[in-house]
Every structure is written in structure tokens, then in C-alpha cells.
Design an enzyme around this catalytic site. Structure first.
Site, PDB file in Angstrom:
ATOM      1  N   ASP A   3      -7.413  13.619  16.378  1.00  0.00           N
ATOM      2  CA  ASP A   3      -7.413  12.294  16.996  1.00  0.00           C
ATOM      3  C   ASP A   3      -8.623  12.137  17.925  1.00  0.00           C
ATOM      4  OD1 ASP A   3      -6.695  10.292  19.191  1.00  0.00           O
ATOM      5  OD2 ASP A   3      -5.063  10.010  17.758  1.00  0.00           O
ATOM      6  N   GLY A   6     -10.787   2.645  13.014  1.00  0.00           N
ATOM      7  CA  GLY A   6     -10.241   2.943  14.346  1.00  0.00           C
ATOM      8  C   GLY A   6     -11.279   3.509  15.303  1.00  0.00           C
ATOM      9  N   HIS A  57     -12.879   3.438   0.035  1.00  0.00           N
ATOM     10  CA  HIS A  57     -12.865   2.454   1.141  1.00  0.00           C
ATOM     11  C   HIS A  57     -13.587   1.176   0.746  1.00  0.00           C
ATOM     12  CE1 HIS A  57     -12.688   5.980   4.250  1.00  0.00           C
ATOM     13  NE2 HIS A  57     -11.477   5.514   4.018  1.00  0.00           N
ATOM     14  N   GLU A 105     -14.408   0.827  15.653  1.00  0.00           N
ATOM     15  CA  GLU A 105     -14.070  -0.385  16.408  1.00  0.00           C
ATOM     16  C   GLU A 105     -13.792  -0.097  17.879  1.00  0.00           C
ATOM     17  OE1 GLU A 105     -10.833  -2.388  14.362  1.00  0.00           O
ATOM     18  OE2 GLU A 105     -11.850  -2.077  12.448  1.00  0.00           O
ATOM     19  N   ASN A 111      -9.324   7.761  10.139  1.00  0.00           N
ATOM     20  CA  ASN A 111      -8.951   9.141   9.842  1.00  0.00           C
ATOM     21  C   ASN A 111      -9.746   9.653   8.656  1.00  0.00           C
ATOM     22  OD1 ASN A 111      -7.152  10.496  11.570  1.00  0.00           O
ATOM     23  ND2 ASN A 111      -5.613   8.947  11.072  1.00  0.00           N
ATOM     24  N   GLY A 112      -9.866   8.786   7.644  1.00  0.00           N
ATOM     25  CA  GLY A 112     -10.847   9.019   6.584  1.00  0.00           C
ATOM     26  C   GLY A 112     -12.088   8.236   6.970  1.00  0.00           C
ATOM     27  N   ASN A 137       0.872  -1.176   0.000  1.00  0.00           N
ATOM     28  CA  ASN A 137       0.000   0.000   0.000  1.00  0.00           C
ATOM     29  C   ASN A 137       0.909   1.227   0.000  1.00  0.00           C
ATOM     30  OD1 ASN A 137      -1.790   2.051   0.530  1.00  0.00           O
ATOM     31  ND2 ASN A 137      -2.712   1.074   2.325  1.00  0.00           N
ATOM     32  N   HIS A 151     -17.337   3.021   7.941  1.00  0.00           N
ATOM     33  CA  HIS A 151     -15.889   2.904   8.119  1.00  0.00           C
ATOM     34  C   HIS A 151     -15.398   4.233   8.690  1.00  0.00           C
ATOM     35  CE1 HIS A 151     -11.714   1.675   7.054  1.00  0.00           C
ATOM     36  NE2 HIS A 151     -11.574   2.984   7.090  1.00  0.00           N
ATOM     37  N   LEU A 152     -15.056   4.231   9.970  1.00  0.00           N
ATOM     38  CA  LEU A 152     -14.725   5.477  10.666  1.00  0.00           C
ATOM     39  C   LEU A 152     -13.276   5.446  11.139  1.00  0.00           C
ATOM     40  CD1 LEU A 152     -17.980   5.584  12.866  1.00  0.00           C
ATOM     41  CD2 LEU A 152     -17.650   6.531  10.574  1.00  0.00           C
ATOM     42  N   LYS A 188       3.390   0.808   2.967  1.00  0.00           N
ATOM     43  CA  LYS A 188       2.971  -0.154   3.985  1.00  0.00           C
ATOM     44  C   LYS A 188       3.029  -1.529   3.348  1.00  0.00           C
ATOM     45  CE  LYS A 188      -0.877   0.115   6.994  1.00  0.00           C
ATOM     46  NZ  LYS A 188      -2.225   0.647   7.254  1.00  0.00           N
ATOM     47  N   ARG A 200      -2.663  -2.050  -3.382  1.00  0.00           N
ATOM     48  CA  ARG A 200      -3.832  -1.192  -3.205  1.00  0.00           C
ATOM     49  C   ARG A 200      -3.713  -0.017  -4.177  1.00  0.00           C
ATOM     50  NH1 ARG A 200      -4.898   3.442   0.976  1.00  0.00           N
ATOM     51  NH2 ARG A 200      -7.112   3.754   0.600  1.00  0.00           N
ATOM     52  N   ARG A 204     -10.445  16.272   7.146  1.00  0.00           N
ATOM     53  CA  ARG A 204     -11.236  16.637   5.957  1.00  0.00           C
ATOM     54  C   ARG A 204     -12.611  17.130   6.374  1.00  0.00           C
ATOM     55  NH1 ARG A 204     -10.604  11.095   2.950  1.00  0.00           N
ATOM     56  NH2 ARG A 204      -8.385  10.824   3.367  1.00  0.00           N
ATOM     57  N   GLU A 256      -8.149  -4.729   5.768  1.00  0.00           N
ATOM     58  CA  GLU A 256      -7.990  -4.450   4.339  1.00  0.00           C
ATOM     59  C   GLU A 256      -6.859  -5.278   3.721  1.00  0.00           C
ATOM     60  OE1 GLU A 256      -9.078  -0.017   3.452  1.00  0.00           O
ATOM     61  OE2 GLU A 256      -8.616  -0.189   5.574  1.00  0.00           O
TER      62      GLU A 256
HETATM   63  P1  ADP Z   1      -6.654   5.314   9.337  1.00  0.00           P
HETATM   64  O1  ADP Z   1      -7.856   5.815   8.588  1.00  0.00           O
HETATM   65  O2  ADP Z   1      -5.502   6.279   9.297  1.00  0.00           O
HETATM   66  O3  ADP Z   1      -6.298   3.886   9.065  1.00  0.00           O
HETATM   67  P2  ADP Z   1      -7.683   4.334  11.863  1.00  0.00           P
HETATM   68  O4  ADP Z   1      -8.703   3.465  11.241  1.00  0.00           O
HETATM   69  O5  ADP Z   1      -6.550   3.713  12.598  1.00  0.00           O
HETATM   70  O6  ADP Z   1      -7.091   5.420  10.857  1.00  0.00           O
HETATM   71  O7  ADP Z   1      -8.460   5.316  12.879  1.00  0.00           O
HETATM   72  C1  ADP Z   1      -7.807   6.333  13.564  1.00  0.00           C
HETATM   73  C2  ADP Z   1      -8.799   6.995  14.494  1.00  0.00           C
HETATM   74  O8  ADP Z   1      -9.275   6.024  15.448  1.00  0.00           O
HETATM   75  C3  ADP Z   1      -8.193   8.138  15.292  1.00  0.00           C
HETATM   76  O9  ADP Z   1      -9.077   9.248  15.325  1.00  0.00           O
HETATM   77  C4  ADP Z   1      -8.069   7.532  16.690  1.00  0.00           C
HETATM   78  O10 ADP Z   1      -8.140   8.484  17.702  1.00  0.00           O
HETATM   79  C5  ADP Z   1      -9.303   6.633  16.709  1.00  0.00           C
HETATM   80  N1  ADP Z   1      -9.225   5.687  17.823  1.00  0.00           N
HETATM   81  C6  ADP Z   1      -8.372   4.661  17.994  1.00  0.00           C
HETATM   82  N2  ADP Z   1      -8.562   4.076  19.212  1.00  0.00           N
HETATM   83  C7  ADP Z   1      -9.576   4.751  19.813  1.00  0.00           C
HETATM   84  C8  ADP Z   1     -10.238   4.644  21.066  1.00  0.00           C
HETATM   85  N3  ADP Z   1      -9.920   3.725  21.960  1.00  0.00           N
HETATM   86  N4  ADP Z   1     -11.244   5.527  21.327  1.00  0.00           N
HETATM   87  C9  ADP Z   1     -11.580   6.476  20.447  1.00  0.00           C
HETATM   88  N5  ADP Z   1     -10.989   6.621  19.245  1.00  0.00           N
HETATM   89  C10 ADP Z   1     -10.001   5.785  18.927  1.00  0.00           C
END
Ligand code: ADP
Length: 398
Positions: free
Chosen positions: A281, A329, A178, A332, A209-210, A7, A206-207, A14, A89, A239, A384
Site C-alpha cells: 500500500d 489510486g 488497462h 491521482e 495496485n496494478g 466486473n 495508470h498507477l 463489482k 469487463r 507484482r 473505468e
Molecule cells: P486498484 O488497482 O486495486 O484499483 P487503486 O487504483 O485504488 O487500486 O490504487 C491503490 C493504490 O493507491 C494503493 O497503493 C494506495 O495506497 C494508493 N493510494 C490511495 N490513496 C493514496 C494517497 N492519498 N497517497 C498515496 N497513495 C495512495
């Protein structure tokens, strides 16, 4: 059989070596700051449990050097001979790809033709493909597109109400992204519910960073919150998601900003970061909001408001809502975002089992809806890399 999954981003690569059947990961890692000073590579051996980590600098810092280092590691581990294919990817496949594809000169050309649609991502993906094909010239290489899963969207969902020739001449339409994650978690959700995927209507969120939500009916995408680019839709880390399209004209006049400056700010200085004035974050925002930070509280409120609104909108693209799926992130891990979002969806008859939701942390996965909820709500861990490895295997098998 092992599949090497790559990726490549604008300055990163990655990688993961995994068994597409079991998902067992022998090697994974990340090369960063490629093409800049201070390029580094991190190699994790032995998967998610207790990986053995090494970190090194990459003197030249090119994609080719990063791939060569991965190849040397495969040799050192004695697994080079087991690698059957490389899965890449690729962010934008335009209308040319409704499925993953073996990379031939024609496929590479078609990916190149999508560069204007994804000027940051596709060139990086092509650089990764180029470096990997030089290093692994004996292996088949497969492109797995973020957009492909959404090619089943009907025109009513994917067309913008703009002059037709913008679509026919320039490809101005909604594509959705996604796709690999939405497809993976939709299949996993069906498995977890013990239901036939062909019968299920799902909203997948799908929640990360994006962030994006999709309407998945019978295993096929019917709608996505993302559009021509991944900027449309939900509020994300940095974004903006949806804004009034007249915003650009207004800001160009009033703030003397150029179009690239406005687009850059909407991609990198907006979203949770812009609203909170603090961070992109979610973990930090939850903590700050808990301590009374007004910007963090507003960012959380707006995030949840937009998300719930979009889940409602996606429901209208389904025959029936059987389940809402949280992943990424935030999806989950954040029981707070899940609870606050579902609390706004009473009109859909959705209610959570509060203790199941609160207990579902750190990538556990499972059903979190109450027994009397009209539709199920689930947490599903996305993977993924595994999906790319499986699709690569399917393409290579033919
Ligand atoms: P990416 O899209 O870069 O792959 P991820 O799917 O890893 O990102 O998601 C990152 C987001 O998930 C960040 O906003 C991070 O703060 C949030 N996150 C990770 N662990 C937790 C948690 N325990 N509680 C709340 N948010 C979390």
C-alpha cells in the site's frame, strides 16, 4: 437510459448501475468471497456523494446468487425497466478484439479461446457473463476488453524477439492491459487541455495496485509497458514487473522452486511488498519511509526509478510528447510519487508547479506542470465503469 456494468474477478463481482451520459451512479457495490465460506455483498445506493450502504451475507455465495441480489435491488429501486444493456469487463481479448463486442455465442467462444493467456481472469469473466445472461436474458450483453485499445500497437512494439512460431502457434506477443483506463484518461486529458485528441502525443501512467504506462498518439495506443500478461513492466503493489527472463531457470536450480511457485511469487509476493518487506500500500509506504523505514524508502525509490525510466521509453514511441497524465489510486493521490518521478524527467523538459502538484490531492484532477515546462503534466481521475458503460451504449446503438 441506464447501463449495468459488471466486473467479475476470481472470487468477486463489482457492479455499478450508471447513466452513460452523465455518469450518475444509482447503485454500486461489491460481492466478495464468492465460491468460499463467508461470501458477502455490499450495496451502495446513490453514488459517490453520500451513499446509503447495506451489507449482507450471501448464503450460497455463487456468481448467480450475487447477480440475483443485484437484480432484486434494481427491482426494489424501480429502475429495472430503465436498464438498456449489461457491460462486462473482460481482461484478455487476444488478437480477436480491437473493440468492444456484443456477446454472441461466437464472441463467448473467442473469449474462451483466450483463457490460456489469462487463466485466472477470463474464466471468472465468463462465469460473470454466464450468471448475468441467465438473470438478464432479455438484455443485450457487451464485452469490453482490457486489451482492445492496445491492438493499434505496431509490430515493432508488440513482438518479442523470440522464435516466430511461438507467436504464430501460441500467441506469444505483447498485448497491453488497462486499455479502458488509458483510453478514458487520454480523451479526458485532451478535453482538459482544450486540444484536438488527434494532434496529441501522451504518456498515460495508470498507477494503482496494478500499474502500466502507455504511449497514446492521436488517441491510439502505440505502446504499453505490459506484455503477454499484466506482470511485465512497472513495479506494482505485489507484482515484480520486469525481471531477467533467465531468473526462472536460475531459481529453479538454486532454490528448487517450481515454475508455478516462481510465477506466483512474482505476482503476489513481489513489487512494493517484496521490496519493502512491509506492505503493498503506497500510503503506508510513504508514511513508513517518512519515519525512516529503510525497506519502504527503497521500495519508493525503485518504484519511481522504474516509472521514470518507462515514461522515457514511452516517449520514444510518440511523435512528440505533449503531456504526461497521472491516474489510478497512486497517480491521482500521491503528490510525492508525481514530484519524485517528474524530477527525474528533466531531460524531457518536464517541470512541475510544486504548489499545484501538492494541492492536487484526493481525486481533484487538473494541470500540475510549471508554465515553462516543455510538455504538460496532468492528474486525471480515471473512471473505468463510465468508459465501459459508454462503450456498451455505443455497441448496443450499432
Ligand atoms: P486498484 O488497482 O486495486 O484499483 P487503486 O487504483 O485504488 O487500486 O490504487 C491503490 C493504490 O493507491 C494503493 O497503493 C494506495 O495506497 C494508493 N493510494 C490511495 N490513496 C493514496 C494517497 N492519498 N497517497 C498515496 N497513495 C495512495
Amino acid at each position: 437510459m441506464q447501463i449495468l456494468v459488471l466486473n467479475s474477478g476470481s472470487s468477486s463481482l463489482k457492479f455499478a448501475l450508471l447513466d452513460p451520459e452523465s455518469g450518475e451512479t444509482r447503485l454500486s457495490g461489491l460481492a466478495e468471497r464468492l465460491g468460499q465460506a463467508g461470501a458477502r455483498i455490499r450495496l451502495d445506493q446513490g453514488g459517490a456523494g453520500q451513499p446509503e450502504r447495506t451489507e449482507e451475507s450471501l448464503s450460497g455465495g455463487s456468481y448467480a446468487e450475487a447477480v440475483a441480489r443485484v437484480m432484486a435491488e434494481l427491482d426494489a429501486l424501480g429502475v429495472r425497466e430503465e436498464v438498456a444493456a449489461v457491460g462486462h469487463r473482460v481482461v484478455h481479448g487476444g488478437e480477436a478484439f480491437a473493440a468492444s463486442a456484443l456477446i454472441t455465442p461466437e464472441v463467448e467462444q473467442a473469449i474462451r479461446e483466450c483463457v490460456p493467456l489469462a487463466p485466472l481472469h477470463n474464466p471468472a469473466n465468463l462465469a460473470g457473463i454466464d450468471a448475468a445472461r441467465t438473470a438478464f436474458s432479455d438484455l443485450p450483453h457487451v464485452a469490453v476488453f482490457d486489451t482492445a485499445f492496445h491492438q493499434t500497437m505496431p509490430p515493432a512494439a508488440y513482438r518479442y524477439a523470440v522464435p516466430e512460431h511461438w507467436y504464430t502457434d501460441y500467441g506469444v506477443r505483447r498485448y497491453g492491459f488497462h486499455g479502458t483506463s488509458h483510453q478514458f484518461v487520454a480523451a479526458e486529458a485532451a478535453r482538459m487541455l482544450g486540444r484536438d485528441p488527434a494532434e496529441l502525443g501522451l504518456v498515460t501512467a495508470h498507477l494503482g495496485n496494478g500499474s502500466s504506462v502507455a504511449a497514446v498518439q492521436g488517441g491510439q495506443s502505440r505502446d504499453s509497458s505490459m506484455g503477454l500478461t499484466p506482470l511485465e513492466g512497472l513495479i506494482m503493489g505485489t507484482r515484480s514487473g520486469d525481471v531477467d527472463p533467465a531468473l526462472h531457470d536460475y531459481l529453479a536450480r538454486e532454490a528448487s522452486l517450481t515454475l508455478p511457485e516462481i510465477t506466483a511469487a512474482l505476482n503476489r509476493e513481489s513489487g512494493l511488498l517484496g521490496l519493502s518487506g512491509l506492505t503493498n500500500d503506497m500510503r503506508e509506504l510513504e508514511a513508513a519511509a517518512g519515519e525512516g523505514h529503510a525497506g519502504a524508502a527503497l521500495a519508493l525509490d525503485a518504484y519511481v526509478h522504474r516509472l521514470a525510466r518507462y515514461i522515457g521509453a514511452m516517449t520514444a514511441s510518440l511523435d512528440r510528447l505533449d503531456a504526461l497524465v497521472f491516474t489510478g489510486g497512486i497517480g491521482e493521490n500521491s503528490s510525492l510519487v508525481r514530484a519524485r518521478t517528474v524530477a527525474r524527467l528533466r531531460a524531457l523538459g518536464l517541470t512541475l508547479d510544486d504548489s499545484a502538484n501538492a494541492a492536487n490531492v484526493r481525486g481533484q484532477g487538473g494541470v500540475i506542470s510549471a508554465s515553462d515546462s516543455r510538455a504538460a503534466a496532468l492528474v486525471v481521475n480515471t473512471n473505468e465503469e463510465l468508459m465501459i458503460a459508454r462503450q456498451t451504449r455505443e455497441v448496443v446503438r450499432g
